[in-house]
Motif scaffolding. Structure first.
Motif, short mmCIF file in Angstrom:
data_model
loop_
_atom_site.label_atom_id
_atom_site.label_comp_id
_atom_site.label_asym_id
_atom_site.label_seq_id
_atom_site.Cartn_x
_atom_site.Cartn_y
_atom_site.Cartn_z
N GLU A 128 -2.67 5.93 1.29
CA GLU A 128 -1.52 6.03 2.19
C GLU A 128 -1.07 4.64 2.64
OE1 GLU A 128 0.14 8.78 3.00
OE2 GLU A 128 -1.19 10.01 1.78
N GLY A 129 0.24 4.48 2.83
CA GLY A 129 0.79 3.24 3.37
C GLY A 129 0.41 2.02 2.57
N SER A 130 -0.07 0.99 3.26
CA SER A 130 -0.40 -0.26 2.59
C SER A 130 -1.52 -0.09 1.58
CB SER A 130 -0.83 -1.31 3.62
OG SER A 130 -1.98 -0.89 4.33
N PHE A 131 -2.34 0.95 1.74
CA PHE A 131 -3.48 1.15 0.83
C PHE A 131 -3.05 1.68 -0.54
CE2 PHE A 131 -5.28 1.59 5.15
CZ PHE A 131 -6.18 0.54 5.11
N GLY A 132 -1.79 2.02 -0.69
CA GLY A 132 -1.31 2.49 -1.99
C GLY A 132 -1.48 1.45 -3.08
N ASP A 133 -1.37 0.16 -2.70
CA ASP A 133 -1.49 -0.92 -3.68
C ASP A 133 -2.93 -1.25 -4.02
OD1 ASP A 133 1.22 -1.25 -4.07
OD2 ASP A 133 1.42 -2.79 -2.51
N LEU A 134 -3.87 -0.54 -3.41
CA LEU A 134 -5.28 -0.76 -3.73
C LEU A 134 -5.68 -0.01 -5.00
CD1 LEU A 134 -7.89 -2.07 -2.51
CD2 LEU A 134 -8.32 0.12 -1.39
#
Length: 280
Positions: free
Chosen positions: A87-93
């Motif tokens: 979710e959110g910024s963690f999508g790019d992980l």
């Protein structure tokens, strides 16, 4: 309190299921990868907490705890769960692997530019779990404290500040990277220079601080001497805070970039000065 007891019971139940189904240990990611993800969550928590009207250090630690683990009474959702669902910024992980039309959720695997291990896949919910990311230690079912979350964010941001200096220096006066460079080349450059900075003598116009614990078992190359400058960066080596830097640093989506990498020292000193005044 009941909520957090429930979390511990849920984690213990997961452990029993794993134990009953197999006599071997769960296929968890190694400790250094777990700590990288924990630090990324911690920096996200600090970014959120830094926007709140909080000055007393114990309150800061508590808000980090609630931000990381959640607090249903206050309606705060746990960032550790946001991380594992992308979710959110963690999508790019994560890379998302669609399971097709069977209706099951997409599988999330850690992006290889994060782990720097292209031959290994780390899966959300399998290699990295709520339990493994919430525990202070893998063999100890005690939730990471707010103080520890705060400290993890501090360490990651101090390293990230150095990485930011190196990244900015890679661009010429026109704001361009060397010809032919892409994101992968820039990653390699930052990691190579950080290896020299943290493991070798002072080679840049920034202060070298002892961020990493030389005896930390999470550092798979902790046996390398800082005085040995003949070695190139070992394959797969990443500095503590790399995930946080790539996830929330200057190349992140503008909506998710944190101001803390450039203002980290100001943020820390402000909080600590307020705490000292309160204690005086």
């Amino acid at each position: 309190v009941v909520f957090y007891i429930g979390i511990i019971k849920e984690m213990a139940s997961q452990g029993r299921k794993t134990s009953n189904s197999s006599n071997r240990k769960p296929n968890l990611a190694p400790a250094n990868i777990q700590k990288q993800v924990q630090a990324a969550i911690a920096v996200s928590c600090m970014t959120y907490v830094s926007s709140l009207e909080t000055t007393k250090l114990p309150d800061v630690h508590q808000k980090h705890f609630y931000s990381y683990h959640g607090n249903p009474v206050s309606g705060i959702l746990p960032m550790v769960k946001d991380c594992l669902t992308g979710e959110g910024s963690f999508g790019d992980l994560w890379d998302r692997i669609d399971n097709g039309s069977d209706g099951s959720a997409a599988q999330l695997t850690l992006k290889t530019h994060m782990s720097q291990k292209g031959h290994i896949l780390y899966r959300a919910g399998e290699s990295l779990t709520i339990q493994s990311l919430s525990n202070a230690r893998q063999m100890n079912p005690i939730l990471i404290s707010g103080r520890a979350i705060f400290a993890m964010a501090q360490a990651a941001l101090k390293n990230g500040k150095k990485a930011l200096f190196i990244e900015k220096a890679a661009y010429n006066s026109a704001g361009l990277l060397p010809s032919g460079w892409n994101d992968e080349d820039l990653d390699k450059h930052i990691l190579d220079e950080m290896w020299k900075l943290l493991k070798g003598p002072k080679v840049h116009d920034v202060d070298v601080e002892e961020i990493e614990d030389e005896n930390d078992p999470s550092d798979e190359h902790s046996d390398v001497s800082k005085d040995d400058t003949t070695l190139e960066r070992p394959e797969g080596w990443i500095f503590q805070g790399w995930f946080a830097y790539r996830l929330l640093g200057p190349r992140a989506h503008p909506d998710f970039q944190t101001h803390l990498f450039s203002n980290a020292q100001h943020t820390f000193s402000t909080i600590e000065n307020h705490a000292a005044l309160q204690a005086a």
